[in-house]
Design a protein around this motif. Structure first.
Motif, PDB file in Angstrom:
ATOM      1  N   THR A 166       0.827  -1.205   0.000  1.00 55.84           N
ATOM      2  CA  THR A 166       0.000   0.000   0.000  1.00 55.84           C
ATOM      3  C   THR A 166       0.864   1.258   0.000  1.00 55.84           C
ATOM      4  N   ASP A 167       2.127   1.110   0.342  1.00 50.19           N
ATOM      5  CA  ASP A 167       3.083   2.219   0.292  1.00 50.19           C
ATOM      6  C   ASP A 167       3.740   2.222  -1.082  1.00 50.19           C
ATOM      7  N   PRO A 168       3.479   3.219  -1.912  1.00 47.69           N
ATOM      8  CA  PRO A 168       4.031   3.221  -3.277  1.00 47.69           C
ATOM      9  C   PRO A 168       5.549   3.171  -3.315  1.00 47.69           C
ATOM     10  N   GLU A 169       6.206   3.625  -2.242  1.00 54.87           N
ATOM     11  CA  GLU A 169       7.666   3.606  -2.203  1.00 54.87           C
ATOM     12  C   GLU A 169       8.219   2.214  -1.940  1.00 54.87           C
ATOM     13  N   LYS A 170       7.352   1.281  -1.526  1.00 61.32           N
ATOM     14  CA  LYS A 170       7.808  -0.057  -1.163  1.00 61.32           C
ATOM     15  C   LYS A 170       7.315  -1.136  -2.123  1.00 61.32           C
ATOM     16  N   VAL A 171       6.730  -0.724  -3.230  1.00 60.35           N
ATOM     17  CA  VAL A 171       6.216  -1.695  -4.200  1.00 60.35           C
ATOM     18  C   VAL A 171       7.367  -2.402  -4.899  1.00 60.35           C
ATOM     19  N   THR A 172       7.329  -3.723  -4.893  1.00 60.88           N
ATOM     20  CA  THR A 172       8.348  -4.519  -5.588  1.00 60.88           C
ATOM     21  C   THR A 172       7.740  -5.398  -6.683  1.00 60.88           C
ATOM     22  N   ALA A 173       6.419  -5.561  -6.647  1.00 58.77           N
ATOM     23  CA  ALA A 173       5.745  -6.388  -7.654  1.00 58.77           C
ATOM     24  C   ALA A 173       4.445  -5.725  -8.070  1.00 58.77           C
ATOM     25  N   GLN A 174       4.313  -5.436  -9.344  1.00 56.82           N
ATOM     26  CA  GLN A 174       3.107  -4.805  -9.879  1.00 56.82           C
ATOM     27  C   GLN A 174       2.230  -5.888 -10.495  1.00 56.82           C
ATOM     28  N   HIS A 175       1.402  -6.482  -9.659  1.00 53.69           N
ATOM     29  CA  HIS A 175       0.665  -7.677 -10.050  1.00 53.69           C
ATOM     30  C   HIS A 175      -0.236  -7.462 -11.269  1.00 53.69           C
ATOM     31  N   VAL A 176      -1.009  -6.399 -11.259  1.00 51.01           N
ATOM     32  CA  VAL A 176      -1.948  -6.170 -12.360  1.00 51.01           C
ATOM     33  C   VAL A 176      -1.200  -5.858 -13.659  1.00 51.01           C
ATOM     34  N   ALA A 177      -0.206  -4.997 -13.595  1.00 54.50           N
ATOM     35  CA  ALA A 177       0.581  -4.671 -14.795  1.00 54.50           C
ATOM     36  C   ALA A 177       1.261  -5.918 -15.352  1.00 54.50           C
ATOM     37  N   ASN A 178       1.798  -6.748 -14.473  1.00 51.34           N
ATOM     38  CA  ASN A 178       2.448  -7.986 -14.916  1.00 51.34           C
ATOM     39  C   ASN A 178       1.443  -8.927 -15.571  1.00 51.34           C
ATOM     40  N   ALA A 179       0.230  -8.976 -15.005  1.00 48.25           N
ATOM     41  CA  ALA A 179      -0.810  -9.838 -15.579  1.00 48.25           C
ATOM     42  C   ALA A 179      -1.237  -9.331 -16.951  1.00 48.25           C
ATOM     43  N   ILE A 180      -1.316  -8.025 -17.112  1.00 51.06           N
ATOM     44  CA  ILE A 180      -1.665  -7.444 -18.416  1.00 51.06           C
ATOM     45  C   ILE A 180      -0.602  -7.783 -19.451  1.00 51.06           C
ATOM     46  N   GLU A 181       0.644  -7.587 -19.094  1.00 44.37           N
ATOM     47  CA  GLU A 181       1.734  -7.864 -20.030  1.00 44.37           C
ATOM     48  C   GLU A 181       1.765  -9.328 -20.433  1.00 44.37           C
ATOM     49  N   ALA A 182       1.556 -10.217 -19.475  1.00 45.90           N
ATOM     50  CA  ALA A 182       1.537 -11.648 -19.776  1.00 45.90           C
ATOM     51  C   ALA A 182       0.370 -11.975 -20.705  1.00 45.90           C
ATOM     52  N   THR A 183      -0.774 -11.402 -20.440  1.00 45.27           N
ATOM     53  CA  THR A 183      -1.965 -11.652 -21.261  1.00 45.27           C
ATOM     54  C   THR A 183      -1.759 -11.183 -22.693  1.00 45.27           C
ATOM     55  N   LEU A 184      -1.195  -9.991 -22.858  1.00 48.23           N
ATOM     56  CA  LEU A 184      -0.948  -9.471 -24.198  1.00 48.23           C
ATOM     57  C   LEU A 184       0.063 -10.317 -24.961  1.00 48.23           C
ATOM     58  N   ALA A 185       0.939 -10.977 -24.207  1.00 43.49           N
ATOM     59  CA  ALA A 185       1.953 -11.842 -24.823  1.00 43.49           C
ATOM     60  C   ALA A 185       1.445 -13.266 -25.021  1.00 43.49           C
ATOM     61  N   GLY A 186       0.189 -13.507 -24.666  1.00 40.93           N
ATOM     62  CA  GLY A 186      -0.385 -14.833 -24.834  1.00 40.93           C
ATOM     63  C   GLY A 186       0.078 -15.824 -23.792  1.00 40.93           C
ATOM     64  N   LYS A 187       0.509 -15.327 -22.644  1.00 47.09           N
ATOM     65  CA  LYS A 187       0.999 -16.193 -21.578  1.00 47.09           C
ATOM     66  C   LYS A 187       0.122 -16.071 -20.335  1.00 47.09           C
ATOM     67  N   SER A 188       0.316 -16.993 -19.408  1.00 50.69           N
ATOM     68  CA  SER A 188      -0.379 -16.923 -18.131  1.00 50.69           C
ATOM     69  C   SER A 188       0.488 -16.151 -17.136  1.00 50.69           C
ATOM     70  N   PRO A 189      -0.104 -15.283 -16.333  1.00 52.34           N
ATOM     71  CA  PRO A 189       0.691 -14.553 -15.343  1.00 52.34           C
ATOM     72  C   PRO A 189       1.340 -15.508 -14.347  1.00 52.34           C
ATOM     73  N   GLU A 190       2.531 -15.149 -13.879  1.00 52.98           N
ATOM     74  CA  GLU A 190       3.184 -15.972 -12.861  1.00 52.98           C
ATOM     75  C   GLU A 190       2.404 -15.928 -11.554  1.00 52.98           C
ATOM     76  N   VAL A 191       1.875 -14.757 -11.221  1.00 52.50           N
ATOM     77  CA  VAL A 191       1.035 -14.609 -10.032  1.00 52.50           C
ATOM     78  C   VAL A 191      -0.393 -14.409 -10.502  1.00 52.50           C
ATOM     79  N   THR A 192      -1.291 -15.294 -10.092  1.00 52.12           N
ATOM     80  CA  THR A 192      -2.665 -15.225 -10.579  1.00 52.12           C
ATOM     81  C   THR A 192      -3.663 -14.759  -9.526  1.00 52.12           C
ATOM     82  N   GLU A 193      -3.299 -14.828  -8.253  1.00 54.59           N
ATOM     83  CA  GLU A 193      -4.236 -14.392  -7.226  1.00 54.59           C
ATOM     84  C   GLU A 193      -3.493 -13.921  -5.988  1.00 54.59           C
ATOM     85  N   THR A 194      -3.932 -12.793  -5.457  1.00 55.56           N
ATOM     86  CA  THR A 194      -3.388 -12.245  -4.221  1.00 55.56           C
ATOM     87  C   THR A 194      -4.560 -11.744  -3.382  1.00 55.56           C
ATOM     88  N   PRO A 195      -4.381 -11.605  -2.077  1.00 55.26           N
ATOM     89  CA  PRO A 195      -5.485 -11.086  -1.260  1.00 55.26           C
ATOM     90  C   PRO A 195      -5.698  -9.600  -1.505  1.00 55.26           C
TER      91      PRO A 195
END
Length: 210
Positions: A166-195
């Motif tokens: 929740t602290d933007p300065e401490k973000v190390t993984a952008q789950h939604v952006a990574n999922a979008i990129e994987a989807t556009l590349a025809g791949k499955s995201p490495e992380v598919t679900e988080t709380p």
């Protein structure tokens, strides 16, 4: 006696199996949807732009992000800037659509209040009102903000938080952006679900049947 015991044992096993099967139909953190499910289609949700919106309006998009949010939750408000930046990040793709849906009850989350918020914060994405709360219940969303990413076939490929802090300065993984990129590349995201982390969505109280 032996027959009776055996009969109850069989019934108990069937009930337990049915329970486990029912649980497997939902995601780890989502009580309704699982990864790979076809997303429920919404129709004619009124937006802050005065228009009616449906999922089919986004048929050209290769990836759709559905965001459940609201005007009053501090977490949702804090994520507005990050959401705008996410839209800007994929603006050149012309293949990604993000839709925000407000399902909360209360005057501060009314369509009029949403219009004011969208104009004040210059939202660069549609902001829709789920007035009867049918959409949020079909999607199984429980928090604001809560994100789901859908692929070109409108299958759910990711559910949960936007990122890992929740602290933007401490973000190390952008789950939604990574999922979008994987989807556009025809791949499955490495992380598919988080709380999802945020405020509880305020659902209308429904009178229980006698």
């Amino acid at each position: 006696m032996t027959y009776t015991i055996r009969r109850f044992a069989i019934i108990g096993t069937l009930l337990l199996t049915g329970t486990l099967v029912g649980q497997s139909l939902a995601g780890e953190f989502n009580p309704t949807l699982s990864i790979g499910d076809t997303a429920p289609a919404w129709t004619d949700l009124e937006g802050t732009d005065g228009k009616k919106h449906s999922l089919t309006d986004l048929k050209e998009a290769k990836a759709v992000v559905v965001l459940f949010t609201g005007n009053t939750c501090p977490y949702a408000v804090e994520y507005e800037e990050r959401t705008r930046k996410l839209v800007e990040r994929f603006a050149d793709e012309k293949k990604v659509a993000l839709v925000a849906i407000n399902s909360n009850t209360g005057k501060q989350d009314s369509l009029e209040a949403m219009r004011e918020r969208a104009e004040e914060q210059k939202f660069n994405f549609p902001y829709l009102k789920d007035a009867d709360q049918q959409v949020v219940q079909k999607f199984g969303a429980t928090r604001t903000p809560e994100f789901l990413v859908l692929d070109a076939d409108r299958k759910v490929v990711y559910m949960g938080a936007l990122d890992d802090s929740t602290d933007p300065e401490k973000v190390t993984a952008q789950h939604v952006a990574n999922a979008i990129e994987a989807t556009l590349a025809g791949k499955s995201p490495e992380v598919t679900e988080t709380p999802p982390i945020g405020c509880n969505i305020r659902l209308q109280r429904r009178r229980s049947l006698p």
